[in-house]
Design a protein around this motif. Structure first.
Motif, PDB file in Angstrom:
ATOM      1  N   PRO A 190      35.769  23.617  41.342  1.00 18.71           N
ATOM      2  CA  PRO A 190      35.349  22.273  40.899  1.00 18.71           C
ATOM      3  C   PRO A 190      34.676  21.447  41.990  1.00 18.71           C
ATOM      4  O   PRO A 190      33.852  20.582  41.681  1.00 18.71           O
ATOM      5  N   SER A 191      35.000  21.713  43.243  1.00 13.59           N
ATOM      6  CA  SER A 191      34.394  20.940  44.328  1.00 13.59           C
ATOM      7  C   SER A 191      32.930  21.296  44.533  1.00 13.59           C
ATOM      8  O   SER A 191      32.184  20.533  45.170  1.00 13.59           O
ATOM      9  N   LYS A 192      32.503  22.433  44.021  1.00 11.15           N
ATOM     10  CA  LYS A 192      31.107  22.864  44.156  1.00 11.15           C
ATOM     11  C   LYS A 192      30.368  22.907  42.820  1.00 11.15           C
ATOM     12  O   LYS A 192      29.183  22.606  42.746  1.00 11.15           O
ATOM     13  N   ALA A 193      31.068  23.310  41.754  1.00  9.34           N
ATOM     14  CA  ALA A 193      30.423  23.450  40.448  1.00  9.34           C
ATOM     15  C   ALA A 193      30.405  22.147  39.670  1.00  9.34           C
ATOM     16  O   ALA A 193      29.507  21.916  38.844  1.00  9.34           O
ATOM     17  N   GLY A 194      31.414  21.285  39.877  1.00  7.65           N
ATOM     18  CA  GLY A 194      31.521  20.051  39.107  1.00  7.65           C
ATOM     19  C   GLY A 194      32.603  20.157  38.053  1.00  7.65           C
ATOM     20  O   GLY A 194      33.579  20.902  38.212  1.00  7.65           O
ATOM     21  N   ILE A 195      32.436  19.454  36.950  1.00  5.89           N
ATOM     22  CA  ILE A 195      33.501  19.349  35.952  1.00  5.89           C
ATOM     23  C   ILE A 195      33.523  20.538  34.989  1.00  5.89           C
ATOM     24  O   ILE A 195      34.420  20.634  34.147  1.00  5.89           O
ATOM     25  N   ALA A 196      32.548  21.440  35.095  1.00  3.75           N
ATOM     26  CA  ALA A 196      32.487  22.564  34.163  1.00  3.75           C
ATOM     27  C   ALA A 196      31.971  23.801  34.878  1.00  3.75           C
ATOM     28  O   ALA A 196      31.191  23.718  35.830  1.00  3.75           O
ATOM     29  N   ASN A 197      32.423  24.947  34.407  1.00  7.74           N
ATOM     30  CA  ASN A 197      31.941  26.236  34.897  1.00  7.74           C
ATOM     31  C   ASN A 197      31.012  26.851  33.868  1.00  7.74           C
ATOM     32  O   ASN A 197      29.794  26.812  34.003  1.00  7.74           O
ATOM     33  N   CYS A 198      31.567  27.390  32.809  1.00 10.97           N
ATOM     34  CA  CYS A 198      30.780  28.074  31.785  1.00 10.97           C
ATOM     35  C   CYS A 198      29.745  27.146  31.145  1.00 10.97           C
ATOM     36  O   CYS A 198      28.576  27.504  30.997  1.00 10.97           O
ATOM     37  N   MET A 199      30.174  25.958  30.775  1.00  8.66           N
ATOM     38  CA  MET A 199      29.256  25.029  30.114  1.00  8.66           C
ATOM     39  C   MET A 199      28.211  24.474  31.075  1.00  8.66           C
ATOM     40  O   MET A 199      27.072  24.208  30.686  1.00  8.66           O
ATOM     41  N   GLY A 200      28.584  24.304  32.338  1.00  6.47           N
ATOM     42  CA  GLY A 200      27.626  23.823  33.320  1.00  6.47           C
ATOM     43  C   GLY A 200      26.632  24.889  33.735  1.00  6.47           C
ATOM     44  O   GLY A 200      25.482  24.591  34.067  1.00  6.47           O
ATOM     45  N   ASP A 201      27.066  26.149  33.689  1.00  2.49           N
ATOM     46  CA  ASP A 201      26.233  27.241  34.157  1.00  2.49           C
ATOM     47  C   ASP A 201      25.320  27.768  33.049  1.00  2.49           C
ATOM     48  O   ASP A 201      24.102  27.871  33.219  1.00  2.49           O
ATOM     49  N   ILE A 202      25.905  28.114  31.873  1.00  4.95           N
ATOM     50  CA  ILE A 202      25.099  28.710  30.814  1.00  4.95           C
ATOM     51  C   ILE A 202      25.106  27.912  29.511  1.00  4.95           C
ATOM     52  O   ILE A 202      24.149  27.981  28.746  1.00  4.95           O
ATOM     53  N   GLY A 203      26.169  27.139  29.252  1.00  4.45           N
ATOM     54  CA  GLY A 203      26.193  26.328  28.038  1.00  4.45           C
ATOM     55  C   GLY A 203      25.062  25.318  28.009  1.00  4.45           C
ATOM     56  O   GLY A 203      24.456  25.057  26.965  1.00  4.45           O
ATOM     57  N   THR A 204      24.757  24.760  29.171  1.00  5.23           N
ATOM     58  CA  THR A 204      23.668  23.776  29.245  1.00  5.23           C
ATOM     59  C   THR A 204      22.312  24.426  28.974  1.00  5.23           C
ATOM     60  O   THR A 204      21.410  23.804  28.396  1.00  5.23           O
ATOM     61  N   HIS A 205      22.149  25.699  29.349  1.00  3.94           N
ATOM     62  CA  HIS A 205      20.941  26.442  28.987  1.00  3.94           C
ATOM     63  C   HIS A 205      20.832  26.585  27.470  1.00  3.94           C
ATOM     64  O   HIS A 205      19.756  26.415  26.890  1.00  3.94           O
ATOM     65  N   ALA A 206      21.955  26.918  26.832  1.00  7.65           N
ATOM     66  CA  ALA A 206      21.953  27.115  25.382  1.00  7.65           C
ATOM     67  C   ALA A 206      21.599  25.824  24.658  1.00  7.65           C
ATOM     68  O   ALA A 206      20.812  25.822  23.705  1.00  7.65           O
ATOM     69  N   ALA A 207      22.191  24.715  25.094  1.00  7.05           N
ATOM     70  CA  ALA A 207      21.899  23.421  24.475  1.00  7.05           C
ATOM     71  C   ALA A 207      20.441  23.036  24.664  1.00  7.05           C
ATOM     72  O   ALA A 207      19.776  22.557  23.737  1.00  7.05           O
ATOM     73  N   ASN A 208      19.917  23.248  25.871  1.00  2.94           N
ATOM     74  CA  ASN A 208      18.515  22.938  26.142  1.00  2.94           C
ATOM     75  C   ASN A 208      17.589  23.771  25.274  1.00  2.94           C
ATOM     76  O   ASN A 208      16.605  23.264  24.726  1.00  2.94           O
ATOM     77  N   LEU A 209      17.892  25.068  25.131  1.00  4.33           N
ATOM     78  CA  LEU A 209      17.052  25.940  24.327  1.00  4.33           C
ATOM     79  C   LEU A 209      17.068  25.522  22.865  1.00  4.33           C
ATOM     80  O   LEU A 209      16.027  25.525  22.191  1.00  4.33           O
ATOM     81  N   ALA A 210      18.250  25.138  22.358  1.00  4.67           N
ATOM     82  CA  ALA A 210      18.358  24.705  20.963  1.00  4.67           C
ATOM     83  C   ALA A 210      17.492  23.480  20.701  1.00  4.67           C
ATOM     84  O   ALA A 210      16.797  23.397  19.682  1.00  4.67           O
ATOM     85  N   GLU A 211      17.519  22.517  21.613  1.00  6.71           N
ATOM     86  CA  GLU A 211      16.727  21.312  21.428  1.00  6.71           C
ATOM     87  C   GLU A 211      15.233  21.578  21.642  1.00  6.71           C
ATOM     88  O   GLU A 211      14.394  21.032  20.925  1.00  6.71           O
ATOM     89  N   TYR A 212      14.911  22.418  22.623  1.00  9.46           N
ATOM     90  CA  TYR A 212      13.503  22.702  22.916  1.00  9.46           C
ATOM     91  C   TYR A 212      12.820  23.377  21.734  1.00  9.46           C
ATOM     92  O   TYR A 212      11.735  22.971  21.308  1.00  9.46           O
ATOM     93  N   ILE A 213      13.433  24.411  21.198  1.00 10.66           N
ATOM     94  CA  ILE A 213      12.818  25.151  20.104  1.00 10.66           C
ATOM     95  C   ILE A 213      12.785  24.328  18.820  1.00 10.66           C
ATOM     96  O   ILE A 213      11.758  24.270  18.132  1.00 10.66           O
ATOM     97  N   SER A 214      13.890  23.702  18.488  1.00 12.94           N
ATOM     98  CA  SER A 214      13.988  22.988  17.212  1.00 12.94           C
ATOM     99  C   SER A 214      13.241  21.670  17.201  1.00 12.94           C
ATOM    100  O   SER A 214      12.864  21.172  16.136  1.00 12.94           O
TER     101      SER A 214
END
Length: 385
Positions: A190-214
């Protein structure tokens, strides 16, 4: 501008993964050369990294402060033209901020910053200076992702009803961080990644892709995050229900404990009259379905959109993958920056790269999904910061 742009890099030294990706992506089209860097948290490692990259010793710096201040003193055409920040999450903000304050445009790996407050400060600084700023949500660079976006914008699917985006990996299905594997160590800290691991690393990519395409925006979510591996503070798996601003519904699944999965990012978008499916593991293929037909669209084959064609480098049948998609993000930033340095307005097609506003939105997703996970509300609002 009749020369290559000169890039300086913060982070990305010996043992780093993403730094090498950025260097290959930035230089693949022959428009950029790496001229300097502060590659590590220690001067010794930075020097060793510079030697491996065949840089002159005087352009390999002990830290980003020294790099930015000394490069600023060099004449135009010799000094770096922009800074690429490829450090772990907790070190994105300070070098990006200092670069902007000293007149240097920035390419920053995602997520934009360590906290939403830092992200907002960077956004204000970008808007104040007017300097180009790119955040590397690199999956938007695939030609068939751009084709999907264009088809939805043209109304080929009708009104969008449902978006399903998945990003399963299996590499953190056990405590890899205990082996001192560098990528696992900082992402689960948490001191390096922040408040999230999976969601900060790849979940945010998924959310961005969903909004970009749609072309839609997520407005609220219902989240269930879990740390399955014992002793791990941050989540390694997440399941999220989504509401979009046109009334569409969505599902976002991101996981790092899906044993056997490599990097299985995929998305399905369904409208009133058709649907689209794209898998990153088969990036040259986009599947378009209507009630009567199924059409296979392929990169560089047949009538594809201008944006998809513009971001295709090779003839049909030659797969274009992760590095090429990453390079498309860089290329659009590069042409935008070249236009601005020449006192011209960049062509609209080259403004198609993730900017600081999308970076802030990505940080808002991370904060919202973590808060939604612990909230008693069924639907937690996606706050626009």
């Amino acid at each position: 501008m009749k020369r290559k742009l000169k890039m300086g890099m913060v982070g990305g030294g010996i043992g780093a993964f993403i730094g090498g990706v950025h260097r290959r992506a930035a230089t693949i089209d022959g428009q950029v050369e790496l001229v300097c860097g502060a590659f590590s948290s220690t001067p010794e490692k930075s020097k060793a990294s510079g030697e491996e990259l065949y840089l002159p010793p005087e352009r390999v710096y002990a830290d980003y402060n020294e790099m930015i201040l000394k490069e600023k003193e060099l004449p135009e055409g010799e000094r770096m033209d922009f800074v690429s920040v490829v450090t772990p999450n907790h070190m994105h903000f300070a070098p990006a901020k200092m670069a902007l304050e000293n007149g240097f445009p920035v390419v920053c790996d995602k997520p934009l910053a360590f906290t939403i407050e830092e992200a907002q400060e960077l956004r204000e600084l970008v808007h104040k200076t007017g300097l180009p700023f790119c955040i590397t949500y690199n999956y938007t660079g695939y030609p068939m992702v751009k084709q999907a976006k264009a088809m939805i914008k043209e109304g080929k699917l009708g009104k969008i009803r449902k978006v399903v985006v998945e990003y399963p990996q299996g590499w953190l299905s056990d405590r890899l961080e205990d082996t001192e594997q560098k990528q696992a160590s900082w992402r689960t800290d948490p001191s390096k990644a922040g408040i999230a691991n999976c969601m900060g690393d790849i979940g945010t990519h998924a959310a961005n892709l969903a909004e970009y395409i749609s072309g839609l925006e997520i407005t609220e979510m219902c989240a269930d995050l879990t740390s399955f591996v014992g002793g791990r503070t941050l989540e390694d798996d997440g399941n999220v229900l989504l509401h979009f601003n046109n009334g569409a519904k969505g599902i976002l699944h991101a996981s790092q404990i899906s044993v056997g999965e490599e990097n299985n990012l995929n998305i399905r978008v369904y409208g009133e009259t058709g649907g689209l499916t794209w898998h990153q593991i088969e990036p040259n293929t986009l599947i378009y379905k209507t009630p009567d037909t199924t059409q296979i669209l392929r990169t560089a084959v047949g009538p594809i959109s201008g944006s998809a064609s513009l971001h295709t480098r090779t003839p049909a049948g030659h797969p274009e993958g992760y590095i090429e998609a990453f390079a498309n993000v860089y290329l659009n930033f590069i042409y935008t920056l070249k236009a601005k340095l020449a006192g011209q307005e960049p062509a609209e097609e080259y403004l198609d790269f993730p900017d600081v506003d999308e970076g802030v939105r990505g940080m808002a997703f991370i904060k919202t999904v973590v808060e939604a996970n612990t909230s008693e509300k069924k639907w937690y609002p996606y706050v626009k910061y």
